[in-house]
Design an enzyme around this catalytic site. Structure first.
Site, PDB file in Angstrom:
ATOM      1  N   GLU A 151     113.325  35.797   8.375  1.00 15.01           N
ATOM      2  CA  GLU A 151     113.891  36.580   9.476  1.00 15.01           C
ATOM      3  C   GLU A 151     114.865  37.620   8.918  1.00 15.01           C
ATOM      4  O   GLU A 151     115.693  37.288   8.087  1.00 15.01           O
ATOM      5  CB  GLU A 151     114.599  35.642  10.459  1.00 15.01           C
ATOM      6  CG  GLU A 151     115.142  36.344  11.674  1.00 15.01           C
ATOM      7  CD  GLU A 151     114.091  37.254  12.314  1.00 15.01           C
ATOM      8  OE1 GLU A 151     113.036  36.756  12.728  1.00 15.01           O
ATOM      9  OE2 GLU A 151     114.318  38.487  12.363  1.00 15.01           O
TER      10      GLU A 151
ATOM     11  N   LYS B 190     112.910  37.928   0.897  1.00 13.47           N
ATOM     12  CA  LYS B 190     114.079  37.728   1.767  1.00 13.47           C
ATOM     13  C   LYS B 190     115.367  37.719   0.940  1.00 13.47           C
ATOM     14  O   LYS B 190     116.340  38.411   1.275  1.00 13.47           O
ATOM     15  CB  LYS B 190     113.923  36.414   2.541  1.00 13.47           C
ATOM     16  CG  LYS B 190     115.120  36.004   3.359  1.00 13.47           C
ATOM     17  CD  LYS B 190     115.432  36.982   4.478  1.00 13.47           C
ATOM     18  CE  LYS B 190     116.834  36.769   5.013  1.00 13.47           C
ATOM     19  NZ  LYS B 190     117.220  37.695   6.053  1.00 13.47           N
TER      20      LYS B 190
ATOM     21  N   CYS C 283     125.032  34.728   5.459  1.00 10.29           N
ATOM     22  CA  CYS C 283     123.840  34.949   4.624  1.00 10.29           C
ATOM     23  C   CYS C 283     124.088  35.578   3.256  1.00 10.29           C
ATOM     24  O   CYS C 283     123.616  35.056   2.253  1.00 10.29           O
ATOM     25  CB  CYS C 283     122.849  35.816   5.385  1.00 10.29           C
ATOM     26  SG  CYS C 283     122.206  34.986   6.839  1.00 10.29           S
TER      27      CYS C 283
HETATM   28  N1  NAD Z   1     122.309  33.889  11.005  1.00 11.59           N
HETATM   29  C1  NAD Z   1     121.526  34.914  10.713  1.00 11.59           C
HETATM   30  O1  NAD Z   1     121.778  36.042  11.100  1.00 11.59           O
HETATM   31  C2  NAD Z   1     120.285  34.712   9.878  1.00 11.59           C
HETATM   32  C3  NAD Z   1     119.372  35.764   9.757  1.00 11.59           C
HETATM   33  C4  NAD Z   1     118.222  35.579   9.002  1.00 11.59           C
HETATM   34  C5  NAD Z   1     117.981  34.358   8.407  1.00 11.59           C
HETATM   35  N2  NAD Z   1     118.871  33.345   8.541  1.00 11.59           N
HETATM   36  C6  NAD Z   1     118.527  32.048   7.951  1.00 11.59           C
HETATM   37  O2  NAD Z   1     118.029  31.223   9.017  1.00 11.59           O
HETATM   38  C7  NAD Z   1     118.396  29.852   8.813  1.00 11.59           C
HETATM   39  C8  NAD Z   1     119.155  29.344  10.023  1.00 11.59           C
HETATM   40  O3  NAD Z   1     120.349  30.086  10.154  1.00 11.59           O
HETATM   41  P1  NAD Z   1     121.251  30.006  11.460  1.00 11.59           P
HETATM   42  O4  NAD Z   1     122.308  31.033  11.306  1.00 11.59           O
HETATM   43  O5  NAD Z   1     120.380  30.041  12.665  1.00 11.59           O
HETATM   44  O6  NAD Z   1     121.865  28.530  11.303  1.00 11.59           O
HETATM   45  P2  NAD Z   1     122.655  27.680  12.381  1.00 11.59           P
HETATM   46  O7  NAD Z   1     123.545  26.768  11.630  1.00 11.59           O
HETATM   47  O8  NAD Z   1     123.209  28.574  13.445  1.00 11.59           O
HETATM   48  O9  NAD Z   1     121.510  26.812  13.099  1.00 11.59           O
HETATM   49  C9  NAD Z   1     120.783  25.819  12.473  1.00 11.59           C
HETATM   50  C10 NAD Z   1     120.565  24.675  13.466  1.00 11.59           C
HETATM   51  O10 NAD Z   1     119.661  23.733  12.882  1.00 11.59           O
HETATM   52  C11 NAD Z   1     120.015  22.441  13.367  1.00 11.59           C
HETATM   53  N3  NAD Z   1     119.411  21.408  12.521  1.00 11.59           N
HETATM   54  C12 NAD Z   1     119.675  21.127  11.224  1.00 11.59           C
HETATM   55  N4  NAD Z   1     118.878  20.141  10.774  1.00 11.59           N
HETATM   56  C13 NAD Z   1     118.098  19.774  11.826  1.00 11.59           C
HETATM   57  C14 NAD Z   1     117.054  18.804  12.002  1.00 11.59           C
HETATM   58  N5  NAD Z   1     116.658  18.032  10.987  1.00 11.59           N
HETATM   59  N6  NAD Z   1     116.471  18.699  13.207  1.00 11.59           N
HETATM   60  C15 NAD Z   1     116.863  19.491  14.227  1.00 11.59           C
HETATM   61  N7  NAD Z   1     117.831  20.426  14.127  1.00 11.59           N
HETATM   62  C16 NAD Z   1     118.439  20.570  12.941  1.00 11.59           C
HETATM   63  C17 NAD Z   1     121.529  22.463  13.343  1.00 11.59           C
HETATM   64  O11 NAD Z   1     122.056  21.464  14.204  1.00 11.59           O
HETATM   65  C18 NAD Z   1     121.833  23.891  13.812  1.00 11.59           C
HETATM   66  O12 NAD Z   1     122.057  23.967  15.202  1.00 11.59           O
HETATM   67  C19 NAD Z   1     119.183  29.835   7.504  1.00 11.59           C
HETATM   68  O13 NAD Z   1     118.302  29.545   6.464  1.00 11.59           O
HETATM   69  C20 NAD Z   1     119.681  31.263   7.373  1.00 11.59           C
HETATM   70  O14 NAD Z   1     119.882  31.629   6.034  1.00 11.59           O
HETATM   71  C21 NAD Z   1     120.003  33.487   9.281  1.00 11.59           C
HETATM   72  O1  UPG Z   2     128.084  49.230   5.517  1.00 13.66           O
HETATM   73  C1  UPG Z   2     128.388  48.052   5.763  1.00 13.66           C
HETATM   74  C2  UPG Z   2     127.515  47.137   6.413  1.00 13.66           C
HETATM   75  C3  UPG Z   2     127.931  45.843   6.625  1.00 13.66           C
HETATM   76  N1  UPG Z   2     129.163  45.427   6.228  1.00 13.66           N
HETATM   77  C4  UPG Z   2     129.559  44.021   6.426  1.00 13.66           C
HETATM   78  O2  UPG Z   2     128.567  43.191   5.863  1.00 13.66           O
HETATM   79  C5  UPG Z   2     128.480  41.965   6.567  1.00 13.66           C
HETATM   80  C6  UPG Z   2     127.060  41.668   6.982  1.00 13.66           C
HETATM   81  O3  UPG Z   2     126.651  42.586   7.955  1.00 13.66           O
HETATM   82  P1  UPG Z   2     125.152  42.667   8.490  1.00 13.66           P
HETATM   83  O4  UPG Z   2     124.240  42.701   7.342  1.00 13.66           O
HETATM   84  O5  UPG Z   2     125.085  43.769   9.449  1.00 13.66           O
HETATM   85  O6  UPG Z   2     125.035  41.302   9.328  1.00 13.66           O
HETATM   86  P2  UPG Z   2     124.266  39.908   9.037  1.00 13.66           P
HETATM   87  O7  UPG Z   2     124.072  39.282  10.365  1.00 13.66           O
HETATM   88  O8  UPG Z   2     124.986  39.157   7.990  1.00 13.66           O
HETATM   89  O9  UPG Z   2     122.822  40.343   8.517  1.00 13.66           O
HETATM   90  C7  UPG Z   2     122.424  40.251   7.151  1.00 13.66           C
HETATM   91  O10 UPG Z   2     122.040  38.935   6.832  1.00 13.66           O
HETATM   92  C8  UPG Z   2     120.963  38.432   7.660  1.00 13.66           C
HETATM   93  C9  UPG Z   2     120.766  36.985   7.272  1.00 13.66           C
HETATM   94  O11 UPG Z   2     119.957  36.808   6.184  1.00 13.66           O
HETATM   95  C10 UPG Z   2     119.731  39.293   7.440  1.00 13.66           C
HETATM   96  O12 UPG Z   2     118.663  38.797   8.247  1.00 13.66           O
HETATM   97  C11 UPG Z   2     120.052  40.732   7.802  1.00 13.66           C
HETATM   98  O13 UPG Z   2     118.916  41.557   7.538  1.00 13.66           O
HETATM   99  C12 UPG Z   2     121.239  41.195   6.955  1.00 13.66           C
HETATM  100  O14 UPG Z   2     121.626  42.520   7.342  1.00 13.66           O
HETATM  101  C13 UPG Z   2     129.449  42.099   7.749  1.00 13.66           C
HETATM  102  O15 UPG Z   2     130.666  41.471   7.423  1.00 13.66           O
HETATM  103  C14 UPG Z   2     129.628  43.591   7.877  1.00 13.66           C
HETATM  104  O16 UPG Z   2     130.844  43.936   8.473  1.00 13.66           O
HETATM  105  C15 UPG Z   2     130.020  46.310   5.569  1.00 13.66           C
HETATM  106  O17 UPG Z   2     131.133  45.938   5.195  1.00 13.66           O
HETATM  107  N2  UPG Z   2     129.612  47.602   5.370  1.00 13.66           N
END
Ligand code: NAD
Ligand code: UPG
Length: 463
Positions: free
Chosen positions: A162, A221, A277
Site C-alpha cells: 500500500e 515498497k 513507516c
Molecule cells: N500507516 C500507513 O500509512 C501505512 C501505509 C502503507 C503501508 N503500511 C503498512 O501497513 C501495515 C499496517 O499498518 P497500519 O498503520 O495499518 O497498522 P495499525 O497498527 O494501525 O493496524 C494494524 C492492526 O492489526 C491488528 N492485528 C495485529 N495482529 C493481528 C492478528 N493476528 N489478527 C487480527 N488483527 C491483528 C492490530 O490490532 C491493529 O489494529 C504495516 O505493515 C505498515 O508498514 C502502513
Molecule cells: O517534503 C516533506 C514531506 C513529508 N515530510 C514529513 O515526512 C513524514 C511522512 O509524510 P508522508 O510521507 O506524507 O506520510 P506517511 O503517511 O508517512 O506516508 C509515507 O509512508 C507510507 C507508509 O509506508 C507510504 O505508504 C506513503 O507512500 C509514504 O508517503 C511526515 O512527518 C511529514 O511531515 C517532510 O518533512 N517534508
C-alpha cells in the site's frame, strides 16, 4: 475467479481505509475487516460515524455509506477467514524490540500468527494478499507455513503493498499513482493476480495496475519509502547549511524542484520526518542489506535516519540555546503533536522527541493539537521510557484551544503543519505571551514578515 467475499485482517490505518474504498467501489463484493482489538472494532462500528478510530478527511462519509451494506467490522477472525476467497493481511509490522535484529529488523510475529490462523481455518483454496509492508522474501515464509500447517487446500500468495499517505488516504486510494501486484509466474499465480487486478479495475485505470514477480513487489515498497525519506533528509541537510550561509531553504527547494528531473514534491524542510513507516522501513532495508553482507548499501541508507535524528535534536537544541541556554521552568507551547497534518496518528512524530529533549531540560510543554488527545501524548512519551509516567504527566499541560496553550508561554514551537495554525490571531497570541516572545516554526508555515512586525522573534528551519 470472481471474488465476492474479501476478508482483511487488521483494522488499522491501512486495513480500515483500504477496505472502505474497496467496499464503496465494488458493491458486488462483501468486505469484512477483522481485528483482535475489540475496542478498535467497536469504534469502527460506532453509531456516530465521526467516532471511527481513524481520522482521515472524507473517510467517515465513505464508511457511513458502505457500513452494514457490504462493509463489516468484526472480531470474529475465523469466520471471516473461512468465508472469504481473498484474504488481505494488513497487520502491523513494527521494528523488532527484542532478540536478533532488535531495533532494525521488522517484527513478523503478527504476520506469522495470521498465516497460522488462515492455515488452521481454511477449508477451501484462498488467495492471501500481503498488504502489510514486509521484508523481501516474506511471501516464502508465509507460503511455507500455509502449505505445511494447512488442511491440504491450495494458497496463492500475492504481494500488494500500500502506498497511501496518511492525511490523504482517501484521495490516494481513489486515485493511486499505481497499484502494484506481485505474484507467482505459474498459471495459478497468474490467475490469482488477475483476480486482484479485477477488484482494482472497478475504479483504477488498467494502465496504472502494475504486475511483477513477488520479490520485486515486496522490495519496491521498501525502496519507495527509502527514496521518499531520502529526499526529506537531503533537503533537511541543506537546511542546516542554509542557516549558516544566508541561503533560504524554501528558495533552494523551489529552484531545484523546477528541474523536471528532480521534481518539486517532498522537498519541504521540516523538524524531521515522522510516521510509522519511513524509519521502520529504512531500518528494515538496512538490516536486509547487512544480512546479505552489503555493508556499503546498508550504511548509505542508514544515513537517512541519522540525518533525521540530527534534525530533530538540532531543533530542540536551538530552542534551548535561543532561550538564553535554559528552558528550566519555562512554558513552551507546542502547536501540533501529530506527525503530519490531517491525521490523528502520532507514531514517531518529531514532536515526541523534541518534547522529550525539552522536558529533560526541565521545561513544561503546553500541547495543543486539533486531533490528538492528552492520553495519546502521554502514552507517546511514556513509550520512550526516559522518565516515570508521573514525571511526564507533570511536565505536559494539555489545552482545548491554542490560545490557552500559548498564554504565558516563553516560546511557541510549530511541530505539525495544520492549516488552522496559519489563520490564528497572532497578535492576540503575542499579547498573552512572555516577552521576548519566540516562535520556532518547525514547518515553515507562518509568515515571517507578519510575525516579526507583531514583535515575535521568529525562527524557521533553513533560513
Ligand atoms: N500507516 C500507513 O500509512 C501505512 C501505509 C502503507 C503501508 N503500511 C503498512 O501497513 C501495515 C499496517 O499498518 P497500519 O498503520 O495499518 O497498522 P495499525 O497498527 O494501525 O493496524 C494494524 C492492526 O492489526 C491488528 N492485528 C495485529 N495482529 C493481528 C492478528 N493476528 N489478527 C487480527 N488483527 C491483528 C492490530 O490490532 C491493529 O489494529 C504495516 O505493515 C505498515 O508498514 C502502513
Ligand atoms: O517534503 C516533506 C514531506 C513529508 N515530510 C514529513 O515526512 C513524514 C511522512 O509524510 P508522508 O510521507 O506524507 O506520510 P506517511 O503517511 O508517512 O506516508 C509515507 O509512508 C507510507 C507508509 O509506508 C507510504 O505508504 C506513503 O507512500 C509514504 O508517503 C511526515 O512527518 C511529514 O511531515 C517532510 O518533512 N517534508
Amino acid at each position: 475467479m470472481k471474488i465476492t467475499k474479501i476478508c482483511c485482517i487488521g483494522a488499522g490505518y491501512v486495513g480500515g481505509p483500504t477496505m472502505a474504498i474497496i467496499a464503496q467501489k465494488c458493491p458486488q463484493i462483501q468486505v469484512t475487516v477483522v481485528d483482535l482489538n475489540e475496542e478498535r472494532i467497536a469504534a469502527w462500528n460506532h453509531t456516530d460515524v465521526s467516532q471511527i478510530p481513524i481520522y482521515e478527511p472524507g473517510l467517515s462519509e465513505i464508511v457511513a455509506e458502505a457500513r452494514g451494506c457490504n462493509l463489516f467490522f468484526s472480531t470474529n477472525v475465523e469466520k471471516a477467514i473461512d468465508e472469504a476467497q481473498m484474504i488481505f493481511i494488513s497487520v502491523n509490522t513494527p521494528t523488532k524490540t527484542y532478540g536478533k535484529g532488535k531495533g532494525m529488523a521488522a517484527d513478523l510475529k503478527f504476520i506469522e500468527l495470521c498465516a497460522r490462523q488462515i492455515a488452521k481455518v481454511a477449508k477451501d483454496n484462498k488467495i492471501v494478499v500481503e498488504k502489510s509492508t514486509l521484508p523481501v522474501r516474506t511471501a516464502e515464509a508465509i507460503k511455507s507455513i500455509l502449505d505445511n500447517t494447512g488442511n491440504g487446500v491450495k494458497f496463492q500468495i500475492l504481494s500488494n503493498p500500500e502506498f497511501l499517505a496518511e492525511g490523504t488516504a482517501v484521495q490516494d486510494l481513489l486515485h493511486p499513482d499505481r497499484i502494484l501486484i506481485g505474484g507467482d509466474i505459474t498459471e495459478e499465480g497468474q490467475k490469482a493476480i488477475q483476480a486482484l487486478v479485477d477488484v482494482y479495475a472497478n475504479w483504477v485505470p488498467l494502465e496504472r495496475i502494475l504486475t511483477t514477480n513477488v520479490w520485486s513487489s515486496e522490495l519496491s515498497k521498501l525502496t519507495a519509502n527509502a527514496f521518499l525519506a531520502q529526499r526529506i533528509s537531503s533537503i533537511n541537510a541543506m537546511s542546516e547549511l542554509c542557516e549558516k550561509t544566508g541561503a533560504d531553504v524554501n528558495e533552494v527547494a523551489k529552484a531545484i524542484g523546477m528541474d523536471s528531473r528532480i521534481g518539486s514534491k517532498f522537498l519541504k524542510a521540516s523538524v524531521g520526518f515522522g510516521g510509522s513507516c519511513f524509519q521502520k522501513d529504512i531500518l528494515n532495508l538496512v538490516y536486509i542489506a547487512k544480512s546479505y553482507g552489503l555493508n556499503e548499501v546498508a550504511d548509505y541508507w542508514e544515513q537517512v535516519i541519522i540525518m533525521n535524528d540530527h534534525q530533530k535534536r538540532r531543533f530542540s537544541d536551538n530552542i534551548v540555546k535561543t532561550l538564553y541556554n535554559t528552558v528550566s521552568g519555562k512554558k513552551i507551547a507546542f502547536l501540533g503533536w501529530a506527525f503530519k497534518k490531517d491525521t490523528n496518528d502520532t507514531r514517531e512524530s518529531a514532536a515526541i522527541y523534541v518534547a522529550d529533549d525539552l522536558i529533560s531540560e526541565n521545561a513544561t510543554i503546553a500541547v495543543y493539537d486539533p486531533k490528538v488527545v492528552r492520553k495519546k501524548v502521554l502514552a507517546d512519551l511514556d513509550y520512550l521510557e526516559t522518565r516515570t509516567t508521573e514525571a511526564n504527566s507533570n511536565s505536559i499541560l494539555s489545552f482545548e484551544t491554542p490560545y490557552e496553550a500559548c498564554e504565558g508561554a516563553h516560546a511557541i514551537a510549530i511541530l505539525t503543519e495544520w492549516d488552522e495554525f496559519v489563520a490564528y490571531d497572532w497578535q492576540k497570541i503575542y499579547d498573552s505571551m512572555q516577552k521576548p516572545a519566540f516562535v520556532f516554526d518547525g514547518r515553515n508555515i507562518l509568515d515571517k514578515t507578519v510575525l516579526q512586525k507583531i514583535g515575535f522573534v521568529y525562527q524557521a528551519v533553513g533560513s
